[in-house]
Design a protein around this motif. Sequence first.
Motif, PDB file in Angstrom:
ATOM      1  N   ARG A  96       0.846  -1.239   0.016  1.00 38.68           N
ATOM      2  CA  ARG A  96      -0.012  -0.206  -0.001  1.00 38.68           C
ATOM      3  C   ARG A  96       0.961   1.202  -0.013  1.00 38.68           C
ATOM      4  O   ARG A  96       1.817   1.508  -0.797  1.00 38.68           O
ATOM      5  N   ASN A 151      -5.421  -1.897  12.481  1.00 38.44           N
ATOM      6  CA  ASN A 151      -5.795  -1.554  10.928  1.00 38.44           C
ATOM      7  C   ASN A 151      -7.269  -1.362  11.104  1.00 38.44           C
ATOM      8  O   ASN A 151      -7.852  -1.310  12.081  1.00 38.44           O
ATOM      9  N   ASN A 152      -7.857  -1.077  10.013  1.00 41.99           N
ATOM     10  CA  ASN A 152      -9.087  -0.712  10.012  1.00 41.99           C
ATOM     11  C   ASN A 152     -10.127  -1.882  10.468  1.00 41.99           C
ATOM     12  O   ASN A 152     -11.057  -1.977  11.108  1.00 41.99           O
ATOM     13  N   ILE A 177     -20.111  -6.661   2.904  1.00 43.85           N
ATOM     14  CA  ILE A 177     -18.755  -6.595   2.092  1.00 43.85           C
ATOM     15  C   ILE A 177     -17.883  -7.845   2.445  1.00 43.85           C
ATOM     16  O   ILE A 177     -17.708  -8.207   3.265  1.00 43.85           O
ATOM     17  N   GLY A 259     -13.932   2.761   5.348  1.00 44.91           N
ATOM     18  CA  GLY A 259     -12.835   2.025   4.667  1.00 44.91           C
ATOM     19  C   GLY A 259     -11.739   3.040   4.306  1.00 44.91           C
ATOM     20  O   GLY A 259     -11.125   3.263   5.412  1.00 44.91           O
ATOM     21  N   SER A 260     -11.464   3.556   3.198  1.00 41.70           N
ATOM     22  CA  SER A 260     -10.588   4.740   2.946  1.00 41.70           C
ATOM     23  C   SER A 260     -10.934   5.802   3.039  1.00 41.70           C
ATOM     24  O   SER A 260     -10.972   6.670   2.337  1.00 41.70           O
TER      25      SER A 260
END
Length: 473
Positions: A96, A151-152, A177, A259-260
């Motif tokens: 990433r 992390n998410n 999702i 998310g992002s």
Amino acid sequence: MTGPEASSLRKLPAVATVLATGVAAALVERHGRVAATDAIRAAIDEARDAMRGTAASAPDAAELAQRAAVRLDARLPGLRPLFNLTGTVLHTNLGRALLAEAAIEAAAAAMRHAVALEYDLDGGERGERDDHLRGLLCELTGAEDATVVNNNAAAVLLCLNSLALGRDAVVSRGELIEIGGAFRLPQIMERAGVRMVEVGTTNRTHPADYREAIGERTGLVLKVHTSNYRIQGFTAEVGARELAAIANAAGVPLLNDLGSGMLVDLSRYGLAREPTVREAVAEGARLVTFSGDKLLGGPQAGFIVGERALIERINRNPLKRALRVDKLRLAAIEATLNLYRDPDRLAERLPTLRFLARPQVDIEAQAQRLRPAVAQKLADTFVVTVGACASQVGSGALPLDTLASAALLIRPHGSQLMLDRLATAMRALPQPIIGRIADGALQLDLRCLADADEDAFLASLTRLDLDATRSAP
Ligand SMILES: *Cc1c(COP(=O)(O)O)cnc(C)c1O
């Protein structure tokens, strides 16, 4: 076994004999006794296999030590730097986001020195590791409080487990999702100890669907950004503002997983608009989660921002300790977030944004600049041209948007098989070059090649083993 083969096999030196040579002594010095002995044993085994069924004579001890040296010295670190010319800027499999210089320096300093990780420099007492980021995150998002985890995925897991353990979490069927690496929302909810209550249908969910599902047992309502897909056509979705009102009226918190998440409006850099975290907070979600290493351009991390009372409950969850972030990343995150306080210079300083905002003309000029040297290196076997291509953001962010870019297109004179062999040879380089095979060409999308890395790219290419692309399959 008799005859010449058996007698030469018997002449193969023993491990101890090879270890006694000068070359082996140097190997022990460089790599340690264990690794050197293993490599010598492997060299002897390989020689024995090669000699079977032949009349070849045995290599001597010095020769075997030399072969062990080649073996050991060729071992490259698995996480060595490479050139990401795939055209996917935030490539999950390639790590990433690349970090800003300020973040790299901050992480390096935290590695080298003691830092006030959980120490209050004002009072000289024990502090909180979240304290370093809380103020910045609140300033940048408008939230009341904030915390950071691994992390998410961890952020979502922790929110669910902290607020709805043994209770219901209500979520639309259109938002269940799966993202790469087997992160599936239904499974995360199960592991968080939450009962999933699905509402609506794949394409249409209405306010009444949520209202009817919220009851005594509801711990929270969940909204999930459909990061990596879009539902189009006959659709209906309840927006975050309306859903927050429904949840709040029932006295239940809304968690919005972005998310992002983005901290600035990307349209000012010519990219598609994504909701910012500040907007999501203002829409009334009592908790908002987002990633550190997607569009934000920092290290891997998950942020949870929102209402103080809820953040306090999350911080009291024993799982928080298991999901917390180390000092290296905290230092890098702090430095990255600091850059967002000066949006005017963000695109210069943040590699992710710099790559995403890079104009096609600039990439094409670079491709024209590099083409002659690449063509010369590959001349006998491949044709190299410059062509247009489409880059992607990656990591599930803005899945339908592509960015006009330019690539070196490498096509073989001969069989298409040579393309695969060329891609393999490029991956085997000390600094591997990773492209993408499409439309009968190996595409090297130059969007993520910084001008300053052009020389290193060409230097890596000179080491390419072209024979490997020609040999029979
Ligand atoms: C990417 C993503 C996650 C997981 O984030 P990581 O930081 O990769 O753990 C969770 N939810 C959504 C909606 C995402 O897009």
